[in-house]
Write a protein that holds these residues in place. Structure first.
Motif, short mmCIF file in Angstrom:
data_model
loop_
_atom_site.label_atom_id
_atom_site.label_comp_id
_atom_site.label_asym_id
_atom_site.label_seq_id
_atom_site.Cartn_x
_atom_site.Cartn_y
_atom_site.Cartn_z
N GLU A 63 136.15 58.13 36.41
CA GLU A 63 135.67 59.49 36.59
C GLU A 63 134.38 59.40 37.38
O GLU A 63 133.48 58.65 37.03
CB GLU A 63 135.42 60.17 35.24
CG GLU A 63 134.93 61.60 35.42
CD GLU A 63 134.76 62.33 34.13
OE1 GLU A 63 135.53 63.28 33.88
OE2 GLU A 63 133.85 61.96 33.36
N ASP A 101 132.08 60.81 29.58
CA ASP A 101 133.03 61.80 29.10
C ASP A 101 134.47 61.48 29.50
O ASP A 101 135.28 61.16 28.66
CB ASP A 101 132.61 63.18 29.63
CG ASP A 101 133.48 64.31 29.13
OD1 ASP A 101 134.07 64.19 28.04
OD2 ASP A 101 133.60 65.31 29.84
N SER A 103 136.80 63.51 30.48
CA SER A 103 137.76 64.60 30.32
C SER A 103 138.00 65.36 31.62
O SER A 103 139.09 65.90 31.83
CB SER A 103 137.33 65.55 29.20
OG SER A 103 136.11 66.18 29.53
N GLU A 106 140.58 63.46 33.53
CA GLU A 106 141.84 63.58 32.79
C GLU A 106 142.49 64.94 33.07
O GLU A 106 143.69 65.02 33.36
CB GLU A 106 141.57 63.42 31.29
CG GLU A 106 142.79 63.49 30.43
CD GLU A 106 143.65 62.25 30.52
OE1 GLU A 106 144.86 62.38 30.26
OE2 GLU A 106 143.15 61.17 30.82
N ARG A 107 141.71 66.02 33.01
CA ARG A 107 142.24 67.36 33.26
C ARG A 107 142.73 67.50 34.70
O ARG A 107 143.78 68.09 34.95
CB ARG A 107 141.18 68.43 32.96
CG ARG A 107 141.04 68.75 31.49
CD ARG A 107 140.20 69.99 31.26
NE ARG A 107 138.90 69.94 31.94
CZ ARG A 107 137.80 69.38 31.44
NH1 ARG A 107 137.84 68.81 30.25
NH2 ARG A 107 136.67 69.39 32.12
N ILE A 126 140.69 57.19 27.39
CA ILE A 126 139.41 57.28 28.07
C ILE A 126 138.51 56.19 27.51
O ILE A 126 138.26 56.14 26.31
CB ILE A 126 138.76 58.66 27.91
CG1 ILE A 126 139.64 59.73 28.57
CG2 ILE A 126 137.35 58.67 28.50
CD1 ILE A 126 139.16 61.15 28.37
#
Length: 167
Positions: A63, A101, A103, A106-107, A126
């Motif tokens: 990320e 994080d 996320s 991931e999203r 993660i």
């Protein structure tokens, strides 16, 4: 005489900037190869034909700034339309190397593969490496053994499921 069936293959597509996602992909590949056919390919080398040959996918990336890395996004940009309607229903999972994080990446990845109508078969993994300062973010990463084991297990589970015809 009938030809022997080729075992279903798991394709691990990865991108890594500081080594963490690459180490995660390599651990997943070791696990997958223990159970079935698998191969890993860097996102910048992956072609639509690679995805067509595989029966399932593991996407592994870092990320960066709250989203997946640019090289991973570029892979999806190149591959999305040529594969639209071609790989529907195939299983996938994700592994994200994150500083805090994960996320967001991931999203973003989930939204893209939803368009392909892929089927998530494992919760997103993660791995939070806690990199917060500019120096830590840019530094080469060492992934803890416990996290690498989770990646290994994820690859092993995906390949086993494909081999058994579970998904």
């Amino acid at each position: 005489m009938p030809q022997p069936m080729t075992p279903p293959m798991l394709l691990i597509i990865w991108h890594s900037r500081t080594g963490a996602a690459r180490a995660m992909a390599e651990a997943a590949l070791r696990g997958a190869n223990a159970e079935g056919a698998a191969r890993a390919i860097a996102a910048d080398m992956a072609e639509s034909a690679d995805l067509m040959e595989a029966q399932g996918y593991l996407f592994v990336c870092p990320e960066n700034l709250g989203t997946m890395s640019g090289a991973m996004k570029e892979f999806f940009d190149r591959s999305y339309y040529p594969l639209l309607g071609q790989i529907e229903g195939r299983p996938f999972a994700t592994a994200i190397a994150a500083g805090s994080d994960g996320s967001g990446a991931e999203r973003q990845l989930e939204r893209i593969v939803t368009g392909w109508r892929l089927r998530r078969i494992a919760d997103g993994l993660i791995v939070n490496l806690g990199a917060q300062s500019p120096e830590a973010i840019l530094a080469a990463k060492t992934v803890p053994e416990e996290a690498l084991q989770k990646c290994h297990d994820l690859g092993q589970s995906l390949a086993a499921g494909l081999t058994m015809g579970a998904f």
